[in-house]
Each structure stands twice: as structure tokens, then as C-alpha cells.
Design an enzyme around this catalytic site. Structure first.
Site, mmCIF file in Angstrom:
data_model
loop_
_atom_site.group_PDB
_atom_site.id
_atom_site.type_symbol
_atom_site.label_atom_id
_atom_site.label_comp_id
_atom_site.label_asym_id
_atom_site.label_seq_id
_atom_site.Cartn_x
_atom_site.Cartn_y
_atom_site.Cartn_z
ATOM 1 N N LYS A 1 1.309 -6.462 6.030
ATOM 2 C CA LYS A 1 1.346 -7.700 5.229
ATOM 3 C C LYS A 1 2.623 -7.823 4.407
ATOM 4 O O LYS A 1 3.175 -6.812 3.944
ATOM 5 C CB LYS A 1 0.141 -7.744 4.269
ATOM 6 N N TYR B 1 0.834 -1.215 0.000
ATOM 7 C CA TYR B 1 0.000 0.000 0.000
ATOM 8 C C TYR B 1 0.865 1.261 0.000
ATOM 9 O O TYR B 1 0.359 2.362 -0.206
ATOM 10 C CB TYR B 1 -0.948 0.054 1.208
HETATM 11 P P1 NAD Z 1 -14.445 -1.294 0.858
HETATM 12 O O1 NAD Z 1 -15.400 -2.398 0.625
HETATM 13 O O2 NAD Z 1 -14.028 -0.976 2.243
HETATM 14 O O3 NAD Z 1 -15.045 -0.019 0.145
HETATM 15 C C1 NAD Z 1 -14.384 1.186 0.217
HETATM 16 C C2 NAD Z 1 -15.114 2.207 -0.647
HETATM 17 O O4 NAD Z 1 -16.460 2.314 -0.209
HETATM 18 C C3 NAD Z 1 -14.438 3.551 -0.440
HETATM 19 O O5 NAD Z 1 -13.856 3.910 -1.647
HETATM 20 C C4 NAD Z 1 -15.532 4.498 -0.088
HETATM 21 O O6 NAD Z 1 -15.696 5.391 -1.139
HETATM 22 C C5 NAD Z 1 -16.790 3.669 -0.004
HETATM 23 N N1 NAD Z 1 -17.377 3.830 1.336
HETATM 24 C C6 NAD Z 1 -16.811 3.590 2.539
HETATM 25 N N2 NAD Z 1 -17.677 3.834 3.520
HETATM 26 C C7 NAD Z 1 -18.827 4.228 2.934
HETATM 27 C C8 NAD Z 1 -20.088 4.619 3.433
HETATM 28 N N3 NAD Z 1 -20.347 4.637 4.728
HETATM 29 N N4 NAD Z 1 -21.048 4.967 2.530
HETATM 30 C C9 NAD Z 1 -20.810 4.937 1.210
HETATM 31 N N5 NAD Z 1 -19.628 4.585 0.678
HETATM 32 C C10 NAD Z 1 -18.646 4.222 1.527
HETATM 33 O O7 NAD Z 1 -13.174 -1.597 -0.085
HETATM 34 P P2 NAD Z 1 -11.587 -1.636 0.032
HETATM 35 O O8 NAD Z 1 -10.988 -0.356 0.376
HETATM 36 O O9 NAD Z 1 -11.175 -2.323 -1.214
HETATM 37 O O10 NAD Z 1 -11.342 -2.681 1.214
HETATM 38 C C11 NAD Z 1 -11.163 -2.294 2.561
HETATM 39 C C12 NAD Z 1 -9.802 -2.686 3.055
HETATM 40 O O11 NAD Z 1 -9.568 -4.082 2.828
HETATM 41 C C13 NAD Z 1 -8.648 -2.017 2.304
HETATM 42 O O12 NAD Z 1 -8.470 -0.674 2.669
HETATM 43 C C14 NAD Z 1 -7.512 -2.906 2.697
HETATM 44 O O13 NAD Z 1 -7.055 -2.585 4.010
HETATM 45 C C15 NAD Z 1 -8.167 -4.286 2.680
HETATM 46 N N6 NAD Z 1 -7.921 -5.017 1.416
HETATM 47 C C16 NAD Z 1 -7.152 -6.147 1.473
HETATM 48 C C17 NAD Z 1 -6.894 -6.863 0.317
HETATM 49 C C18 NAD Z 1 -6.071 -8.110 0.384
HETATM 50 O O14 NAD Z 1 -5.693 -8.654 -0.664
HETATM 51 N N7 NAD Z 1 -5.759 -8.599 1.564
HETATM 52 C C19 NAD Z 1 -7.401 -6.433 -0.914
HETATM 53 C C20 NAD Z 1 -8.198 -5.281 -0.942
HETATM 54 C C21 NAD Z 1 -8.461 -4.592 0.228
#
Ligand code: NAD
Length: 275
Positions: free
Chosen positions: A76, A51
Site C-alpha cells: 500500500k 508496516y
Molecule cells: P485482526 O482482526 O486480524 O486481529 C489480530 C489479532 O487477533 C492478533 O493480534 C491475534 O492476537 C488475534 N488472533 C488472530 N487469530 C486468532 C485466533 N485464531 N484466536 C484468537 N486470537 C487470534 O487485526 P489486525 O491485525 O488489525 O488486522 C489484520 C490485517 O488487516 C493487518 O495485519 C493488516 O494487514 C490489515 N490492516 C489494514 C489496515 C488499513 O488501514 N488498510 C488497518 C489495520 C489492519
């Protein structure tokens, strides 16, 4: 943040059931967002070497003024650092960027089966846990066959498997395997990156409870026993996503959301292919 329940891990430790994910938050902004989240009541932060914001995340943690032991920090191992020695070196670099002397949870980001080094990486992570520099260790994006191999070779079951999980992609077989082996399922992209917020089933459940669609989806994860790490950098959404501990879904709500699972709901990479 006393109102966020803790989940017990198979190593005897515990982790807050809800935290902030900081993927796609630039390093220069991460400090502010993390500090704001901590001020709002978050006590768990999920970052990763890839990240490129471990530095800012560490700054946010320090500037929050909160004692280190009040916070739960996850980072990670990236795919280019698999193998015993490289894992140890990559961990040292992550700790240095974070400016911490331990993390609460260190996860192997992907199994990368094409490299076939995940068992060696896991052995290095066992050493980091024995040294106390990674208090708990786990994996991410592991399918049952990858988990099975780690367990068979080392006898040590990961504490956590962080997988893509949201209403349109529920990974019930991986969930079931995790549960059988005492592994906590952690949902990444728990809101499906926003893709399920407009779903009519989610919206009607939200209207019934007087809550937002995001709160309904987060509540669903929590009631199924998953750990969740929704991402937002907006103050109002950070608060909204945390305000999910004062209501409950009905069994009918849970069933209706369970039916939203689809075969093609995957947003991110496939663990069998990701390199
Ligand atoms: P998420 O499902 O958390 O969605 C985030 C998006 O939803 C944001 O862009 C925001 O605009 C919107 N959002 C957030 N809160 C909201 C609300 N209350 N109302 C309306 N819209 C809202 O998706 P993400 O960021 O992909 O995943 C969360 C976390 O998971 C990442 O930040 C990361 O830490 C982790 N992650 C891990 C992996 C992995 O391979 N291990 C991959 C992707 C993400």
C-alpha cells in the site's frame, strides 16, 4: 492452496478470498512468519509501506521456494507519498524492499482528504497498472464520496476497497456502495483485533458448530463475500484461521452476527480525519 476460493475482480483478475495480514509484525520476524504461513497453505499476503516489513515479507516469499505466480502480494501507498510523482516513487521503493518486479494488488492506504491529492495518486496507480507492475489497483479506507470522485474523474473503478470491518463495526453503507460499483470489499481487522472473540452470540454459534470464535467470525466474512486478512504470528492460529472452508453458517447465524453491529465499534482511524 486450492481450497481457498477466489473472488473475481472488476478488472478480470481474481484474488484468494483469505490471506495473511502482517501489520505489527517486525521486519526481522516477518520472513519467518510469512514462510510459515505459506507452508501452512496461505497464498496471499497483505503488507504496506508503513508496516516497515516489506523487506522481511519479500524474504519470506523468496525463502518459501514457491513460484512467484503462486502467490498474491498486496502492498500500500502511505499517506506521505500522495501526488502523481511521489506515488510512482513510493511504489518503486516498495517493490525494491519486497525484492519483486510486480505486486498483485497496490492499494492507496487512506484517502487523506485534507491533502486532496487522492485523484492524482489514483492516476499514477493507473499508470502502474498499465505498466503491469501493479496487476490490480484499489483503495483502502475510502468512503463512498471518495470512491465516487475517483470514478467520476478517471472513469476507473477500484478493484478493491479494504476497510475496517468486523462484527462490531460492519460499515453497511460502504459495503453496499462497493457492491453496487462492483468493488470487492476486503475486511481489515476482520477479528476486530480480538474484540469480538468473547462475545456471547459468537461463542454460542462457535459451540454449536464445534469451531472457535475466530473461525465463526472469519466464516461470516467469507459468506458475505468479503476478502479477509486475519493476522497471527502463531503457527496454531495461522492453521486455525485457514481451516474455515469445511463448514457453513446458517441463515440464522448470519442474522445474529449482523445484529452485533454498533455505532461506536470503530477501532482504527476515521477516513475523513486520518492524515
Ligand atoms: P485482526 O482482526 O486480524 O486481529 C489480530 C489479532 O487477533 C492478533 O493480534 C491475534 O492476537 C488475534 N488472533 C488472530 N487469530 C486468532 C485466533 N485464531 N484466536 C484468537 N486470537 C487470534 O487485526 P489486525 O491485525 O488489525 O488486522 C489484520 C490485517 O488487516 C493487518 O495485519 C493488516 O494487514 C490489515 N490492516 C489494514 C489496515 C488499513 O488501514 N488498510 C488497518 C489495520 C489492519
Amino acid at each position: 492452496m486450492s481450497h481457498v476460493p477466489k473472488l473475481r475482480l472488476n478488472d478480470g483478475r481474481s484474488l484468494p478470498q483469505l490471506g495473511l495480514g502482517v501489520w505489527q509484525i517486525p521486519d526481522a520476524e516477518a520472513g519467518c512468519v510469512v514462510r510459515e504461513a505459506i507452508n501452512a497453505g496461505y497464498r496471499s499476503i497483505d503488507t504496506a509501506a508503513i508496516y516497515a516489513n516489506e523487506h522481511g515479507t519479500g524474504e519470506g516469499i523468496r525463502s518459501s521456494g514457491l513460484a512467484r505466480e503462486e502467490l498474491y502480494v498486496t502492498t500500500k501507498l502511505w499517506n506521505d507519498s500522495h501526488g502523481y510523482d511521489r506515488t510512482l516513487q513510493a511504489f518503486d521503493r516498495s517493490l525494491a524492499r519486497l525484492g519483486l518486479d510486480y505486486v498483485d494488488l497496490y492499494l492507496m492506504h487512506w484517502p487523506v482528504p485534507a491533502l486532496n491529492l487522492y485523484v492524482d495518486s489514483w492516476k499514477a496507480m493507473l499508470r502502474l497498472r498499465a505498466e503491469g507492475r501493479a496487476r490490480s489497483i484499489g483503495v483502502s479506507n475510502f468512503n463512498p464520496r471518495h470512491l465516487q470522485e475517483l470514478i467520476e474523474v478517471t472513469g476507473i473503478v477500484p478493484a478493491v476497497n479494504q476497510i475496517e470491518l468486523h462484527p462490531r463495526f460492519q460499515q453497511k453503507a460502504v459495503q453496499a456502495f462497493n457492491t453496487r460499483r462492483g468493488i470487492v470489499t476486503e475486511s481489515w481487522s476482520p477479528l476486530g483485533q480480538g474484540t469480538s472473540l468473547g462475545n456471547t452470540v459468537i461463542q454460542s454459534i462457535a459451540a454449536k458448530h464445534g469451531r472457535t470464535p475466530a473461525q465463526i467470525i472469519l466464516r461470516w466474512h467469507l459468506e458475505l463475500g468479503f476478502m479477509v486478512i486475519p493476522k497471527s504470528r502463531q503457527a496454531a492460529r495461522l492453521k486455525e484461521n485457514l481451516a474455515v472452508f469445511d463448514f457453513a453458517l446458517s441463515p440464522g447465524d448470519l442474522l445474529a452476527i449482523g445484529r452485533l453491529d454498533t455505532a461506536d465499534g470503530r477501532i482504527g482511524g476515521d477516513p475523513e480525519l486520518e492524515a
